[in-house]
Write a protein that holds these residues in place. Structure first.
Motif, PDB file in Angstrom:
ATOM      1  N   ALA A 172       0.845  -1.168   0.068  1.00 13.01           N
ATOM      2  CA  ALA A 172       0.031   0.006  -0.178  1.00 13.01           C
ATOM      3  C   ALA A 172       0.756   1.379   0.044  1.00 13.01           C
ATOM      4  CB  ALA A 172      -0.923   0.087   1.181  1.00 13.01           C
ATOM      5  N   VAL A 173       1.845   1.308   1.051  1.00 14.58           N
ATOM      6  CA  VAL A 173       2.771   2.501   0.915  1.00 14.58           C
ATOM      7  C   VAL A 173       3.572   2.525  -0.230  1.00 14.58           C
ATOM      8  CG1 VAL A 173       4.923   3.201   1.845  1.00 14.58           C
ATOM      9  CG2 VAL A 173       2.937   2.592   3.519  1.00 14.58           C
ATOM     10  N   GLY A 174       3.758   1.567  -1.086  1.00 17.29           N
ATOM     11  CA  GLY A 174       4.539   1.705  -2.354  1.00 17.29           C
ATOM     12  C   GLY A 174       3.686   1.946  -3.475  1.00 17.29           C
ATOM     13  N   ALA A 175       2.322   1.667  -3.118  1.00 13.61           N
ATOM     14  CA  ALA A 175       1.334   1.791  -4.484  1.00 13.61           C
ATOM     15  C   ALA A 175       0.895   3.319  -4.536  1.00 13.61           C
ATOM     16  CB  ALA A 175       0.222   0.920  -4.521  1.00 13.61           C
ATOM     17  N   VAL A 176       0.943   4.066  -3.428  1.00 17.84           N
ATOM     18  CA  VAL A 176       0.244   5.216  -3.486  1.00 17.84           C
ATOM     19  C   VAL A 176       1.301   6.330  -4.093  1.00 17.84           C
ATOM     20  CG1 VAL A 176      -0.253   7.376  -1.807  1.00 17.84           C
ATOM     21  CG2 VAL A 176      -1.165   5.062  -1.523  1.00 17.84           C
ATOM     22  N   PRO A 177       2.655   6.260  -3.649  1.00 12.77           N
ATOM     23  CA  PRO A 177       3.406   7.119  -4.466  1.00 12.77           C
ATOM     24  C   PRO A 177       3.600   6.839  -5.943  1.00 12.77           C
ATOM     25  CG  PRO A 177       4.771   6.332  -2.473  1.00 12.77           C
ATOM     26  CD  PRO A 177       3.186   5.800  -2.678  1.00 12.77           C
ATOM     27  N   ALA A 178       3.716   5.593  -6.108  1.00 11.89           N
ATOM     28  CA  ALA A 178       3.752   5.273  -7.673  1.00 11.89           C
ATOM     29  C   ALA A 178       2.667   5.737  -8.528  1.00 11.89           C
ATOM     30  CB  ALA A 178       3.700   3.689  -7.641  1.00 11.89           C
ATOM     31  N   ALA A 179       1.366   5.692  -8.021  1.00  3.66           N
ATOM     32  CA  ALA A 179       0.250   6.053  -8.555  1.00  3.66           C
ATOM     33  C   ALA A 179       0.057   7.650  -8.733  1.00  3.66           C
ATOM     34  CB  ALA A 179      -0.990   5.737  -8.090  1.00  3.66           C
ATOM     35  N   LEU A 180       0.768   8.319  -7.685  1.00  4.39           N
ATOM     36  CA  LEU A 180       0.795   9.683  -7.741  1.00  4.39           C
ATOM     37  C   LEU A 180       1.966  10.289  -8.668  1.00  4.39           C
ATOM     38  CD1 LEU A 180       0.503  10.857  -4.166  1.00  4.39           C
ATOM     39  CD2 LEU A 180      -1.077  11.156  -5.605  1.00  4.39           C
ATOM     40  N   VAL A 204       7.100  14.531 -10.018  1.00  7.71           N
ATOM     41  CA  VAL A 204       6.851  15.082  -8.871  1.00  7.71           C
ATOM     42  C   VAL A 204       6.148  16.373  -9.198  1.00  7.71           C
ATOM     43  CG1 VAL A 204       8.164  16.157  -7.233  1.00  7.71           C
ATOM     44  CG2 VAL A 204       9.036  14.154  -7.893  1.00  7.71           C
ATOM     45  N   ALA A 205       6.354  17.132 -10.196  1.00 10.94           N
ATOM     46  CA  ALA A 205       5.679  18.392 -10.449  1.00 10.94           C
ATOM     47  C   ALA A 205       4.126  18.083 -10.690  1.00 10.94           C
ATOM     48  CB  ALA A 205       6.485  18.878 -11.633  1.00 10.94           C
ATOM     49  N   GLY A 206       3.727  16.986 -10.914  1.00  9.88           N
ATOM     50  CA  GLY A 206       2.291  16.921 -11.112  1.00  9.88           C
ATOM     51  C   GLY A 206       1.537  16.367  -9.968  1.00  9.88           C
ATOM     52  N   VAL A 207       2.098  16.140  -8.551  1.00  9.63           N
ATOM     53  CA  VAL A 207       1.514  15.920  -7.599  1.00  9.63           C
ATOM     54  C   VAL A 207       0.998  17.252  -6.979  1.00  9.63           C
ATOM     55  CG1 VAL A 207       1.947  14.817  -5.346  1.00  9.63           C
ATOM     56  CG2 VAL A 207       3.152  13.644  -7.316  1.00  9.63           C
ATOM     57  N   ASP A 208      -0.172  17.192  -6.496  1.00 14.61           N
ATOM     58  CA  ASP A 208      -0.954  18.161  -5.685  1.00 14.61           C
ATOM     59  C   ASP A 208      -0.201  18.219  -4.395  1.00 14.61           C
ATOM     60  OD1 ASP A 208      -2.522  20.170  -4.788  1.00 14.61           O
ATOM     61  OD2 ASP A 208      -4.079  18.298  -4.266  1.00 14.61           O
ATOM     62  N   PRO A 209       0.266  19.440  -4.043  1.00 15.42           N
ATOM     63  CA  PRO A 209       1.106  19.606  -2.858  1.00 15.42           C
ATOM     64  C   PRO A 209       0.300  19.280  -1.698  1.00 15.42           C
ATOM     65  CG  PRO A 209       1.290  21.515  -4.378  1.00 15.42           C
ATOM     66  CD  PRO A 209       0.222  20.837  -4.864  1.00 15.42           C
ATOM     67  N   LEU A 210      -1.025  19.424  -1.661  1.00 17.85           N
ATOM     68  CA  LEU A 210      -1.671  19.030  -0.451  1.00 17.85           C
ATOM     69  C   LEU A 210      -1.745  17.516  -0.393  1.00 17.85           C
ATOM     70  CD1 LEU A 210      -4.867  21.527  -0.539  1.00 17.85           C
ATOM     71  CD2 LEU A 210      -2.936  21.267   1.255  1.00 17.85           C
ATOM     72  N   THR A 211      -2.037  16.789  -1.645  1.00 22.61           N
ATOM     73  CA  THR A 211      -1.960  15.402  -1.716  1.00 22.61           C
ATOM     74  C   THR A 211      -0.408  14.847  -0.814  1.00 22.61           C
ATOM     75  OG1 THR A 211      -3.386  15.276  -3.146  1.00 22.61           O
ATOM     76  CG2 THR A 211      -2.143  13.331  -3.061  1.00 22.61           C
ATOM     77  N   ALA A 212       0.528  15.313  -1.366  1.00 25.35           N
ATOM     78  CA  ALA A 212       1.797  14.985  -0.935  1.00 25.35           C
ATOM     79  C   ALA A 212       1.693  15.032   0.392  1.00 25.35           C
ATOM     80  CB  ALA A 212       2.945  15.797  -1.780  1.00 25.35           C
ATOM     81  N   ILE A 213       1.684  16.231   1.262  1.00 19.24           N
ATOM     82  CA  ILE A 213       1.307  16.691   2.566  1.00 19.24           C
ATOM     83  C   ILE A 213       0.813  15.748   3.450  1.00 19.24           C
ATOM     84  CG2 ILE A 213       0.683  18.315   4.203  1.00 19.24           C
ATOM     85  CD1 ILE A 213       1.846  20.520   2.065  1.00 19.24           C
ATOM     86  N   TYR A 218      -0.249  12.833   2.465  1.00 22.61           N
ATOM     87  CA  TYR A 218       0.660  11.313   2.310  1.00 22.61           C
ATOM     88  C   TYR A 218       1.462  11.330   3.473  1.00 22.61           C
ATOM     89  CZ  TYR A 218       3.142   7.074   0.826  1.00 22.61           C
ATOM     90  OH  TYR A 218       3.714   6.131   0.956  1.00 22.61           O
ATOM     91  N   GLN A 219       2.285  12.169   3.609  1.00 25.91           N
ATOM     92  CA  GLN A 219       3.470  12.392   4.451  1.00 25.91           C
ATOM     93  C   GLN A 219       2.954  12.207   5.778  1.00 25.91           C
ATOM     94  OE1 GLN A 219       6.567  12.062   3.883  1.00 25.91           O
ATOM     95  NE2 GLN A 219       6.970  11.934   6.119  1.00 25.91           N
ATOM     96  N   ILE A 220       1.938  12.855   6.063  1.00 29.51           N
ATOM     97  CA  ILE A 220       1.312  12.800   7.489  1.00 29.51           C
ATOM     98  C   ILE A 220       0.854  11.262   7.792  1.00 29.51           C
ATOM     99  CG2 ILE A 220      -0.879  13.418   8.974  1.00 29.51           C
ATOM    100  CD1 ILE A 220      -0.445  16.414   7.533  1.00 29.51           C
ATOM    101  N   VAL A 221       0.171  10.733   7.023  1.00 26.13           N
ATOM    102  CA  VAL A 221      -0.276   9.323   7.069  1.00 26.13           C
ATOM    103  C   VAL A 221       0.846   8.559   7.382  1.00 26.13           C
ATOM    104  CG1 VAL A 221      -1.414   7.390   5.683  1.00 26.13           C
ATOM    105  CG2 VAL A 221      -2.356   9.575   5.909  1.00 26.13           C
ATOM    106  N   VAL A 222       1.908   8.548   6.624  1.00 23.74           N
ATOM    107  CA  VAL A 222       3.019   7.713   6.843  1.00 23.74           C
ATOM    108  C   VAL A 222       3.697   8.036   8.146  1.00 23.74           C
ATOM    109  CG1 VAL A 222       5.515   7.311   5.837  1.00 23.74           C
ATOM    110  CG2 VAL A 222       3.295   7.559   4.312  1.00 23.74           C
ATOM    111  N   THR A 223       3.816   9.321   8.569  1.00 23.60           N
ATOM    112  CA  THR A 223       4.502   9.418   9.871  1.00 23.60           C
ATOM    113  C   THR A 223       3.708   8.971  10.944  1.00 23.60           C
ATOM    114  OG1 THR A 223       5.590  11.502   8.663  1.00 23.60           O
ATOM    115  CG2 THR A 223       5.367  11.472  11.175  1.00 23.60           C
TER     116      THR A 223
END
Length: 82
Positions: free
Chosen positions: A42-50, A56-65, A67-72
């Motif tokens: 699951a942790v590998g699939a989310v960034p791969a899809a994003l 990296v430029a195509g990732v919505d900043p709020l989505t990236a933030i 995701y980081q909160i969930v992982v942390t």
């Protein structure tokens, strides 16, 4: 792929050793291994899809933030149990 095979082999050896010594933890070892595999997938699939959608430029900043909160948060729960 070799890492996955090595991990599966280690789980099999651990389960066999636990069964041989009658430690009654074989089920817990298998459940933990399956759970860890599902979490890693699951942790590998989310960034791969994003990142597949536009790098990296195509990732919505709020989505990236988010995701980081969930992982942390999940790592904190795993370490401290709360």
């Amino acid at each position: 792929m070799a890492g996955t095979a090595a991990s599966a082999l280690l789980v099999a050896v651990t389960t066999a050793a636990a069964a041989r010594e009658r430690l009654e933890v074989s089920r817990e070892v298998l459940v933990a291994a399956v759970r860890a595999g599902a979490q890693l997938a699951a942790v590998g699939a989310v960034p791969a899809a994003l990142f597949r959608t536009g790098g990296v430029a195509g990732v919505d900043p709020l989505t990236a933030i988010g995701y980081q909160i969930v992982v942390t948060r999940s790592s904190l729960i795993r370490e401290h149990g709360t």
